[in-house]
Design a protein around this motif. Structure first.
Motif, mmCIF file in Angstrom:
data_model
loop_
_atom_site.group_PDB
_atom_site.id
_atom_site.type_symbol
_atom_site.label_atom_id
_atom_site.label_comp_id
_atom_site.label_asym_id
_atom_site.label_seq_id
_atom_site.Cartn_x
_atom_site.Cartn_y
_atom_site.Cartn_z
ATOM 1 N N ILE A 1 60.690 123.355 40.460
ATOM 2 C CA ILE A 1 61.913 122.568 40.298
ATOM 3 C C ILE A 1 63.077 123.531 40.131
ATOM 4 O O ILE A 1 63.005 124.480 39.353
ATOM 5 C CB ILE A 1 61.820 121.596 39.105
ATOM 6 C CG1 ILE A 1 60.894 120.421 39.457
ATOM 7 C CG2 ILE A 1 63.203 121.089 38.698
ATOM 8 C CD1 ILE A 1 60.696 119.424 38.351
ATOM 9 N N ARG B 1 67.085 123.694 39.180
ATOM 10 C CA ARG B 1 68.168 122.959 38.533
ATOM 11 C C ARG B 1 69.470 123.732 38.701
ATOM 12 O O ARG B 1 69.495 124.960 38.591
ATOM 13 C CB ARG B 1 67.888 122.770 37.054
ATOM 14 C CG ARG B 1 66.614 122.018 36.737
ATOM 15 C CD ARG B 1 66.359 122.016 35.238
ATOM 16 N NE ARG B 1 67.364 121.258 34.518
ATOM 17 C CZ ARG B 1 67.446 121.214 33.183
ATOM 18 N NH1 ARG B 1 66.598 121.921 32.445
ATOM 19 N NH2 ARG B 1 68.371 120.500 32.587
ATOM 20 N N GLU B 2 70.529 123.001 38.960
ATOM 21 C CA GLU B 2 71.853 123.608 38.965
ATOM 22 C C GLU B 2 72.472 123.406 37.586
ATOM 23 O O GLU B 2 72.516 122.290 37.070
ATOM 24 C CB GLU B 2 72.735 122.964 40.042
ATOM 25 C CG GLU B 2 74.090 123.631 40.169
ATOM 26 C CD GLU B 2 74.946 123.036 41.272
ATOM 27 O OE1 GLU B 2 76.076 123.516 41.464
ATOM 28 O OE2 GLU B 2 74.476 122.077 41.936
ATOM 29 N N TRP C 1 71.691 128.686 38.015
ATOM 30 C CA TRP C 1 70.502 128.141 38.669
ATOM 31 C C TRP C 1 69.278 128.479 37.828
ATOM 32 O O TRP C 1 69.174 129.579 37.292
ATOM 33 C CB TRP C 1 70.320 128.706 40.077
ATOM 34 C CG TRP C 1 71.479 128.392 40.967
ATOM 35 C CD1 TRP C 1 72.545 129.198 41.240
ATOM 36 C CD2 TRP C 1 71.706 127.185 41.679
ATOM 37 N NE1 TRP C 1 73.427 128.569 42.072
ATOM 38 C CE2 TRP C 1 72.934 127.327 42.367
ATOM 39 C CE3 TRP C 1 70.995 125.992 41.818
ATOM 40 C CZ2 TRP C 1 73.456 126.329 43.166
ATOM 41 C CZ3 TRP C 1 71.521 124.997 42.622
ATOM 42 C CH2 TRP C 1 72.734 125.162 43.289
ATOM 43 N N PHE D 1 65.239 116.050 33.390
ATOM 44 C CA PHE D 1 66.210 116.705 34.255
ATOM 45 C C PHE D 1 67.441 115.862 34.560
ATOM 46 O O PHE D 1 68.378 116.342 35.202
ATOM 47 C CB PHE D 1 65.527 117.105 35.573
ATOM 48 C CG PHE D 1 64.385 118.061 35.369
ATOM 49 C CD1 PHE D 1 64.616 119.342 34.903
ATOM 50 C CD2 PHE D 1 63.084 117.672 35.636
ATOM 51 C CE1 PHE D 1 63.563 120.229 34.710
ATOM 52 C CE2 PHE D 1 62.025 118.550 35.443
ATOM 53 C CZ PHE D 1 62.272 119.832 34.976
ATOM 54 N N ARG E 1 71.549 116.793 40.338
ATOM 55 C CA ARG E 1 71.600 118.258 40.413
ATOM 56 C C ARG E 1 70.275 118.941 40.081
ATOM 57 O O ARG E 1 70.230 119.939 39.391
ATOM 58 C CB ARG E 1 72.733 118.808 39.531
ATOM 59 C CG ARG E 1 74.091 118.292 39.959
ATOM 60 C CD ARG E 1 75.251 118.982 39.264
ATOM 61 N NE ARG E 1 76.527 118.419 39.688
ATOM 62 C CZ ARG E 1 77.156 118.751 40.813
ATOM 63 N NH1 ARG E 1 76.647 119.658 41.624
ATOM 64 N NH2 ARG E 1 78.314 118.182 41.128
ATOM 65 N N TRP E 2 69.185 118.375 40.583
ATOM 66 C CA TRP E 2 67.902 119.076 40.511
ATOM 67 C C TRP E 2 67.064 118.705 41.730
ATOM 68 O O TRP E 2 67.256 117.661 42.354
ATOM 69 C CB TRP E 2 67.149 118.800 39.209
ATOM 70 C CG TRP E 2 66.747 117.364 38.987
ATOM 71 C CD1 TRP E 2 67.487 116.375 38.401
ATOM 72 C CD2 TRP E 2 65.487 116.755 39.342
ATOM 73 N NE1 TRP E 2 66.765 115.196 38.377
ATOM 74 C CE2 TRP E 2 65.543 115.400 38.933
ATOM 75 C CE3 TRP E 2 64.323 117.220 39.957
ATOM 76 C CZ2 TRP E 2 64.483 114.526 39.119
ATOM 77 C CZ3 TRP E 2 63.254 116.350 40.141
ATOM 78 C CH2 TRP E 2 63.351 115.013 39.720
ATOM 79 N N THR E 3 66.137 119.594 42.073
ATOM 80 C CA THR E 3 65.321 119.434 43.280
ATOM 81 C C THR E 3 63.880 119.828 42.996
ATOM 82 O O THR E 3 63.625 120.870 42.379
ATOM 83 C CB THR E 3 65.866 120.318 44.426
ATOM 84 O OG1 THR E 3 67.212 119.951 44.705
ATOM 85 C CG2 THR E 3 65.022 120.164 45.680
ATOM 86 N N GLY F 1 71.447 117.129 44.277
ATOM 87 C CA GLY F 1 70.418 118.157 44.120
ATOM 88 C C GLY F 1 70.474 119.172 45.241
ATOM 89 O O GLY F 1 70.791 118.856 46.398
#
Length: 383
Positions: free
Chosen positions: A53, A55-56, A63, A78, A82-84, A124
């Motif tokens: 994962i 995260r910004e 990051w 999360f 703004r997360w992937t 994200g």
């Protein structure tokens, strides 16, 4: 099938676009086989799946990367943006995705690395970054805006201490909003930045591109493991002047190089044989499980076979025969089995009817038994 634009044939793509320039392909394929959010969450909780994962953050280091597997309900930690979530090797874990790989049949199979799938919450992203391999970015669900920067990337433009090759500076040259079914092809070295507009799922087909150091490390490791060491000797050592005792003479250099060369097989064939094994090796954590029972040819003849999802089957043609490679092992076949080798390596499964014409040959039977014992193939389950 892959729906290339009418003006672009596969030959044109390989000659004018492949490894040269980006290409956006609208409505390129159907995406119903790409899993939904809930399926991806379940996979992220599986310790057999490589998951991460990104995260910004609002402040430095901006990051953050976390490695899976993740606990159930992880998304609550999360937030809504703004997360992937990134999931590697999905084609190995989800057999239905192999049909996507077949869309790229005009590129050698050994070049295909894996299908990575990402789920992104709104906004994200994994940041502006660069890959050193070709990639097809497939929009599966939702929308993602992609920006690219074709300027050369300097190493000092990479953020330190994060394994994602995120760039400090990124200059947008072009951007597109991708809808489900759209594909963006990017050659190696083109920086790109994808940001989800709402929730979205993206699949990326990455292509294998070993470095010269990768190949050298593998080749030398193979030689050290399999070769017989020859010890340096100099039976005709001349007397030297004591004042020159610390000198490494040209003759000594030649003798040491000769000793070194004795460990390296001469000619192309030995390296070609190793390369076939090297290219067919699964990733270390993705070797097929060994079977629990012996191979039953009667069952295979009735039900057919299926390639294990982790397995790699390749073959090489030479003047004196066919070499088939399976998960790092090699098998010699006569030239008259070239059609069988092609059928076996290019198929995910073969029915009993497909196999029937070949099961009269002892070489084919021995090969199937060996592949079954490796775990490279399994008998098709009865429906």
């Amino acid at each position: 099938m892959l729906r290339l634009p009418a003006s672009i044939s596969e030959d044109y793509f390989l000659g004018k676009i492949w490894q040269q320039s980006p290409l956006l392909i609208r409505n390129a394929l159907d995406t119903e086989k790409i899993p939904c959010k809930s399926e991806l969450y379940s996979l992220a909780e599986n310790d057999a799946v490589e998951s991460r994962i990104v995260r910004e953050l609002a402040s430095a280091p901006f990051w953050q990367l976390e490695e899976g597997p993740f606990e159930s309900g992880f998304d609550k930690d999360f937030g809504e943006s703004r997360w992937t979530l990134l999931l590697q090797d999905m084609d190995k874990h989800l057999p239905q995705l192999t049909s996507i790989l077949h869309l790229f049949h005009f590129i050698p199979r050994w070049r295909i690395d894996d299908i990575m799938i990402s789920y992104a919450a709104d906004q994200g992203s994994v940041g502006p970054h660069v890959d050193e391999y070709d990639v097809f970015l497939i929009q599966a669900h939702g929308q993602r805006r992609w920006k690219i920067d074709t300027n050369a990337i300097e190493n000092d433009n990479l953020l330190p201490d994060i394994d994602l090759r995120i760039l400090r500076q990124f200059e947008t040259e072009q951007e597109w909003l991708l809808e489900p079914g759209d594909i963006l092809y990017l050659p190696p070295g083109v920086a790109h930045w994808g940001v989800a507009e709402g929730e979205c799922i993206t699949a990326s087909v990455g292509f294998r591109a070993p470095t010269s150091h990768d190949l050298l490390e593998g080749w030398v490791g193979h030689l050290l493991e399999t070769g017989q060491a020859e010890r340096f000797s100099d039976p005709q050592r001349p007397i030297i002047n004591p004042q020159n005792a610390a000198e490494i003479s040209p003759d000594d250099i030649d003798s040491l190089i000769e000793c070194l060369n004795s460990a390296i097989p001469q000619g192309k064939e030995a390296m070609a044989e190793w390369l076939g094994c090297y290219l067919s090796e699964p990733k270390p954590h993705l070797y097929p499980d060994l079977p629990e029972s012996d191979c039953d040819l009667a069952v295979i003849a009735e039900r057919g076979i299926q390639r294990h999802g982790f397995s790699h089957l390749l073959y090489r043609r030479a003047d004196n025969g066919i070499t088939l490679y399976a998960d790092g092992e090699s098998f010699q076949l006569p030239l008259e089995l070239a059609e069988f080798a092609s059928m076996l390596c290019n198929s995910e499964s073969l029915t009993g009817n497909d196999l029937a014409p070949w099961l009269q040959q002892e070489t084919v039977i021995e090969l199937l038994e060996a592949l079954y014992e490796l775990g490279s193939i399994v008998s098709e389950p009865r429906e």
